[in-house]
Design a protein around this motif. Structure first.
Motif, PDB file in Angstrom:
ATOM      1  N   SER A  40      55.615 -20.397  27.549  1.00 49.02           N
ATOM      2  CA  SER A  40      56.075 -21.223  26.436  1.00 49.02           C
ATOM      3  C   SER A  40      54.914 -21.817  25.646  1.00 49.02           C
ATOM      4  CB  SER A  40      56.965 -22.363  26.955  1.00 49.02           C
ATOM      5  OG  SER A  40      56.228 -23.203  27.837  1.00 49.02           O
ATOM      6  N   ASN A  64      58.724 -19.370  23.369  1.00 46.10           N
ATOM      7  CA  ASN A  64      59.074 -20.767  23.585  1.00 46.10           C
ATOM      8  C   ASN A  64      60.557 -20.973  23.358  1.00 46.10           C
ATOM      9  OD1 ASN A  64      59.377 -23.541  23.580  1.00 46.10           O
ATOM     10  ND2 ASN A  64      57.502 -23.933  22.444  1.00 46.10           N
ATOM     11  N   GLU A  66      62.183 -23.498  22.990  1.00 49.50           N
ATOM     12  CA  GLU A  66      62.484 -24.580  22.057  1.00 49.50           C
ATOM     13  C   GLU A  66      62.370 -24.133  20.601  1.00 49.50           C
ATOM     14  OE1 GLU A  66      63.508 -27.415  23.254  1.00 49.50           O
ATOM     15  OE2 GLU A  66      63.109 -26.901  25.343  1.00 49.50           O
ATOM     16  N   SER A  67      61.807 -22.974  20.361  1.00 50.10           N
ATOM     17  CA  SER A  67      61.543 -22.537  18.997  1.00 50.10           C
ATOM     18  C   SER A  67      62.812 -21.996  18.332  1.00 50.10           C
ATOM     19  CB  SER A  67      60.467 -21.450  18.982  1.00 50.10           C
ATOM     20  OG  SER A  67      60.358 -20.877  17.689  1.00 50.10           O
ATOM     21  N   GLU A  69      62.828 -19.905  16.077  1.00 50.89           N
ATOM     22  CA  GLU A  69      62.554 -18.485  15.797  1.00 50.89           C
ATOM     23  C   GLU A  69      62.438 -17.648  17.070  1.00 50.89           C
ATOM     24  OE1 GLU A  69      60.454 -20.890  14.128  1.00 50.89           O
ATOM     25  OE2 GLU A  69      61.916 -20.826  12.502  1.00 50.89           O
ATOM     26  N   LEU A  70      62.952 -18.169  18.188  1.00 49.96           N
ATOM     27  CA  LEU A  70      62.774 -17.494  19.476  1.00 49.96           C
ATOM     28  C   LEU A  70      63.250 -16.036  19.435  1.00 49.96           C
ATOM     29  CD1 LEU A  70      62.172 -17.442  22.534  1.00 49.96           C
ATOM     30  CD2 LEU A  70      64.493 -18.301  22.890  1.00 49.96           C
ATOM     31  N   ARG A  73      61.150 -13.796  17.290  1.00 49.14           N
ATOM     32  CA  ARG A  73      59.826 -13.646  17.893  1.00 49.14           C
ATOM     33  C   ARG A  73      59.861 -12.624  19.025  1.00 49.14           C
ATOM     34  NH1 ARG A  73      55.416 -13.824  16.022  1.00 49.14           N
ATOM     35  NH2 ARG A  73      55.547 -11.730  16.817  1.00 49.14           N
TER      36      ARG A  73
END
Length: 244
Positions: A40, A64, A66-67, A69-70, A73
């Motif tokens: 992360s 991550n 929490e993102s 854009e996970l 990504r």
């Protein structure tokens, strides 16, 4: 049989392959695999990683939970690996937390945070990885013995792991026959700091704690067992058969 990737070695993805059990599994597999390790947080300056890279092909990624854009990504990274010739023949989803959240302390924000990392993240990771796994690959998920006996002070965490337990046979059906799916319900292996290790060991039939090597053997066994899918193997030293 595993398909060969770069460097004439099979390649596996370890999601959460940086700390504790993830690191132990990476160090074991690097003897005969190339690895893609996710964390992360940004990577850099870790001696154990430098040592592994001397004998194995290692790629590090930042995924991550929490993102916002996970998902994009993950998909972009996997497409990039494919373009570079990485052939992924195995993946293990290890990422998770183990928060103590007794009844009365629950809030919408705390529940969302617990379930995001321990449930949503593995779901999204499995979904993104599935089309990139080669024929015969094994996708493995780390669960917890709380799927048999929920942790009363950690019920939100236990509920998340119960959700992952349902994912194992479900994904096995969706991905068959190309990809196999296996879960591992772990007992006390690398217990949290401050735990009463003597008590935990005494609550098993084998009277000992688990060791990262126990997990490594189980992961390799699942990967090397072409007729095994949709199952959850329990590694708890017989804990669930001891009176509570």
């Amino acid at each position: 049989m595993e398909r060969i990737s770069r460097n004439d070695r099979p390649c596996w993805v370890l999601v959460g392959g940086r700390r504790r059990l993830g690191r132990a599994l990476a160090e074991d597999l690097a003897r005969d695999h190339d690895l893609v390790l996710t964390s992360s947080e940004p990577w850099g300056g870790e001696a154990w990683m430098e040592a592994l890279s001397k004998t194995a092909g290692i790629r590090t990624l930042v995924w991550n939970a929490e993102s916002p854009e996970l998902s994009s990504r993950i998909m972009a990274d996997l497409e990039g690996l494919k373009a570079e010739g990485w052939v992924i023949s195995g993946a293990v989803l290890l990422a998770g937390t183990f928060p103590e959240q007794p009844l009365g302390a629950w809030t919408p924000a705390l529940l969302e945070a617990t379930w995001r990392l321990n449930l949503s993240f593995p779901f999204l990771g499995a979904q993104a990885l599935a089309p990139h796994l080669t024929d015969g690959a094994c996708l493995q998920l780390l669960l917890d013995t709380s799927i048999h006996h929920p942790w009363l002070k950690r019920l939100p965490y236990s509920a998340a792991k119960a959700g992952l337990a349902a994912l194992v046979p479900g994904l096995a059906q969706l991905l068959a026959p190309k990809v196999r799916v296996v879960g591992h319900a772990l007992g006390a292996i690398l217990p949290a700091e401050g735990s009463d290790e003597a008590f935990l060991a005494g609550r098993t039939l084998l009277k000992r704690l688990g060791d990262p090597a126990d997990l490594c053997r189980a992961v390799r066994y699942a990967a090397d067992s072409p007729f095994l899918t949709g199952e959850i193997m329990t590694l708890d030293g017989g804990r669930r058969w001891v009176d509570r």
